[in-house]
Design an enzyme around this catalytic site. Structure first.
Site, short mmCIF file in Angstrom:
data_model
loop_
_atom_site.label_atom_id
_atom_site.label_comp_id
_atom_site.label_asym_id
_atom_site.label_seq_id
_atom_site.Cartn_x
_atom_site.Cartn_y
_atom_site.Cartn_z
N CYS A 19 1.01 -1.31 -0.02
CA CYS A 19 -0.04 0.00 -0.08
C CYS A 19 0.94 1.37 -0.19
O CYS A 19 0.55 2.07 -0.83
CB CYS A 19 -1.00 0.13 1.32
SG CYS A 19 -2.05 -1.40 1.22
N ASP A 486 -43.09 30.94 1.88
CA ASP A 486 -43.26 29.72 3.01
C ASP A 486 -44.76 30.06 3.13
O ASP A 486 -45.41 30.97 2.98
CB ASP A 486 -42.42 30.24 4.15
CG ASP A 486 -42.81 29.23 5.48
OD1 ASP A 486 -42.78 27.76 5.25
OD2 ASP A 486 -43.33 29.61 6.45
#
Length: 800
Positions: A19, A486
């Site tokens: 890795c 709203d």
């Protein structure tokens, strides 16, 4: 090629040497990367590469199948005065190795820094301080708020003192048209102008020096140059004057410029503080303590002591301290914070509750599922912080113009000096003409153009119930072509009422009386709606016996020997009754988004007596507001957390075609952001759940009577909550923005005409100073014309 520096990158996901090898090979492929060393034990990669290659290094690690963990730091930044200051702070922090990205918010005076590795906050603070500003970690107490209020008070006193000192200097000019020739002696002018120039105006010199050091120009540099030229020329003329002769002095020009620009800076500081207060208001909703339950024992502990899975007790009327799940108890919760739903939501074991919402009538035992930054309220706060990074468009334009204007004027003044001297003029004549160029180019009118129009516009708007809080609101609202409303509390009253009711025996009045009897003494919003309906029809409400609450279902009691109950469909089903001939009405009313309550007789003969449908009423003027907007080619949109049926009914009544229902706060901000791609958007709301959308919109408009959070997040507040004030607010914004553009025109036209005249010797410093003063008078007079504005819809003047 930028200078190479050493990066220490943390690498996540490596499990073996292969890795590490893959990561190393990936990093070596990045252009400019050298001396790559990946250490599996420490999970770090050390890479020497040019400073601008950090994004490429991170991307290389990602493509190799691993990741570079990041963390963020928030810093309070002090000393910023304009957009160029924010840019200098960003550049200073971006130069540090390990800084992935920087975002400086001028409005909140904060920097958000994404870091790689273990770069500490002290290093970040030191970098900001080297750039000429101050930095500190955010405080959780009220100290920073108190400091901000103290700074604002100090600025207000500085403005008042500057005006007081400058007024005697301007008085002779004001008296001259009336044939009164009066002039203060030179020493008195010097005594009045000097503290304004070097004490009250010191902030402009400091900021100007920072701009010069960074190779940039801004408004502060213009102020420092212009006023210093006028002040310096005054000293020169005073020094060379013959004894007993009154020289031409320009102290009044420098003092007035400082006073008026200080006023503009004060207005800017006030707007910044009001913007930041939205975040403080949201944070204030977080309870600081909670009742923790351990082995049946209640303990009052700070929120920071809680852990996931802990049990907390929430009493009636208290805010939920955490996001969690109800373990024991039954109640209702006001969750308008999250859903925008106007009616309380029943809560029983297994239901989720949200931190910051308000518990109703019952005691609830709640298991903690989210704390700190992971709560819904914390996410809302982050949304508001991110959305409030907007900068005033006109001010950015003025800053850009100033960066070109300042060096251009300096070059012209120098060319004037050299040109006249080479043409054979004396050094004195050449110097006076050069100074005339600087005096006529004084940025007084340029500095006044925006704040005077804003002051006049906001003043007349306030008299008609429209509170405009910052410059950005005025500068952007003029271009709005889409208004997002709203529903609950904005277009509707926000209080439930009986919309429909039907008695099977045809006696609707008796049905209402029976429901009122059951609801007597209840504080539930639906109970209030029933009792209000009884009062409106003048019905006597009889007494009920053996009243009992059916938690989560309704209420029951005895009336005239019969046992009655009023409640939801769950109560109806548990009683083994069917809607019968009321089924069609129930389906229709549910499709309209109504809340249903069934009145039944439980004994002696179980049967359904009737049905109630509760809904919200439109605010007076809502339909007219939408119609006025349409008449100005502004489209209206409905965005609500309520159910689709309820939203459709309101939209149809008002003539709104575009409807978005059942939308959560984060999605509200996203919907507004998407709409912004097609136009300039204003968001109108009144609740905490509207705060992210209000901040995300180009302009936020909060309805009066709404939450403090909505009002602080919005740029405009309508004091009376009248929807008709929405088109009025946009209209005064349009007119004010027009005045700003006109003022900027006059501010520049004087320079465009006056500078060439001064350079060619056709305008001496006296006339140059008069022209500068005239430009200021024209700008202020033009702005004051806004005081005659009245909204199209007659409204009561708002009185403080």
């Amino acid at each position: 090629m930028p200078e190479s520096i050493t990066f220490d990158l943390p690498i996540a996901g490596m499990t073996c040497a292969s890795c590490a090898g893959r990561v190393e090979r990936a990093l070596r492929k990045v252009a400019g990367a050298e001396q790559v060393n990946v250490n599996l034990a420490t999970e770090q990669a050390r890479v020497q590469a040019p400073a601008d290659r950090l994004p490429a290094l991170v991307e290389a690690v990602s493509q190799a199948g691993y990741s570079v963990p990041t963390h963020s730091v928030e810093l309070n930044i002090g000393g910023m005065t304009c957009a160029s200051c924010a840019g200098r702070v960003e550049r200073a922090l971006n130069k540090l190795p390990g800084v992935r990205s920087v975002s400086v918010n001028l409005a909140s005076e904060r920097a958000h820094v994404e870091l790689l590795g273990q770069l500490d906050s002290a290093t970040l603070i030191a970098a900001v301080e080297r750039a000429g500003y101050s930095a500190s970690l955010p405080h959780t107490d009220t100290a920073s708020s108190d400091d901000g209020a103290r700074r604002l008070r100090n600025e207000r006193w500085a403005v008042a003192l500057a005006v007081l000192l400058a007024l005697p200097l301007v008085l002779p000019m004001l008296l001259q048209p009336f044939g009164i020739a009066w002039m203060l002696p030179a020493w008195a002018q010097f005594a009045l102008a000097t503290p304004v120039q070097f004490i009250l105006g010191a902030r402009f010199y400091v900021a100007a020096w920072k701009a010069v050091r960074a190779g940039a120009g801004n408004m502060d540099l213009l102020v420092a140059l212009g006023t210093s030229a006028g002040y310096g020329l005054s000293l020169y003329e005073w020094a060379r004057a013959m004894p007993g002769m009154m020289p031409h002095l320009y102290f009044e020009a420098s003092a007035v410029v400082i006073a008026l620009v200080l006023l503009g800076k004060y207005l800017e500081s006030r707007a910044k503080r009001q913007t930041a207060s939205a975040i403080r208001a949201l944070e204030a909703l977080r309870p600081e303590r909670a009742l923790q339950v351990v082995d049946g024992v209640e303990r009052d502990v700070p929120i920071s002591a809680l852990r996931l899975g802990d049990l907390v007790l929430v009493k009636p009327g208290e805010r939920f301290p955490v996001d969690g799940e109800v373990v024991e108890g039954q109640s209702h919760a006001d969750e308008a914070l999250i859903s925008g739903e106007s009616l309380p939501v029943p809560k029983q074991p297994g239901d989720r509750v949200t931190g910051g919402a308000i518990n109703g009538e019952g005691r609830l035992l709640v298991r903690t599922l989210a704390l700190g930054t992971e709560t819904v309220l914390a996410r809302i706060i982050r949304l508001v912080e991110d959305a409030q990074a907007a900068k005033a468009p006109i001010q950015k334009l003025v800053d850009r113009v100033s960066q070109v204007f300042v060096p251009a004027v300096l070059v012209l003044a120098l060319l004037t000096l050299i040109g006249w001297w080479l043409a054979g003029a004396t050094l004195e004549v050449a110097l006076i003409n050069a100074v005339a160029v600087l005096v006529i180019a004084c940025p007084c009118a340029l500095g006044l153009a925006t704040p005077t129009a804003i002051m006049a516009g906001t003043g007349v708007a306030a008299r008609h119930g429209i509170l405009i809080k910052d410059a950005e609101a005025l500068e952007r609202a003029h271009a709005v072509n889409r208004v997002v409303f709203d529903k609950t509390g904005t277009l509707t009253s926000g209080s439930p009422r009986i919309v429909h009711h039907h008695a099977l025996d045809g006696d609707d009045a008796q049905l209402l009386q029976q429901a009122g009897a059951l609801q007597r003494g209840s504080e539930h919003p639906l109970a209030k709606a029933v009792l209000d309906a009884c009062a409106e029809q003048g019905l006597d409400v009889p007494d009920i016996r053996d009243s009992q609450s059916l938690t989560g279902r309704g209420i029951a009691g005895s009336l005239d020997g019969r046992e009655l109950a009023l409640g939801n469909r769950r109560m109806l089903d548990e009683s083994g009754l069917q809607p019968g001939e009321l089924a069609d009405s129930a389906r229709t009313w549910e499709a309209e988004g109504r809340t249903l309550s069934w009145l039944i007789e439980r004994s002696p003969q179980p049967r359904v007596l009737g049905l109630f449908a509760f809904g919200d009423s439109l605010k007076p003027g809502a339909e007219q507001a939408v119609r006025q907007l349409a008449g100005r080619n502004i489209s209206s949109h409905l965005l609500t957390g309520d159910n689709r049926g309820s939203a459709a009914v309101v939209a149809q009544a008002l003539g709104i075609a575009d409807v978005h229902a059942e939308v959560l706060p984060a999605d509200k901000a996203a919907e507004v952001a998407a709409l912004k791609k097609t136009g300039v958007v204003a968001m109108v709301g009144d609740g905490i759940n509207d705060a992210p959308a209000l901040a995300a919109a180009d302009i936020g408009i909060a309805m009066g009577g709404g939450t403090d959070v909505a009002m602080q997040a919005a740029g405009i507040t309508l004091m009376r909550g009248d929807p008709r004030l929405v088109p009025a607010a946009l209209e005064i914004s349009r007119k004010t923005y027009a005045k700003i553009r006109q003022n900027l025109f006059w501010a520049f036209i004087y320079n465009l005409i006056g500078i060439p005249l001064a350079a060619f010797g056709l305008l001496n410093p006296v006339l140059a100073g008069a022209a500068m003063a005239l430009s200021s008078v024209s700008v202020v007079s033009n702005a004051l014309l806004l005081k005659t504005w009245k909204p199209d819809t007659p409204t009561e003047e708002h009185k403080a």
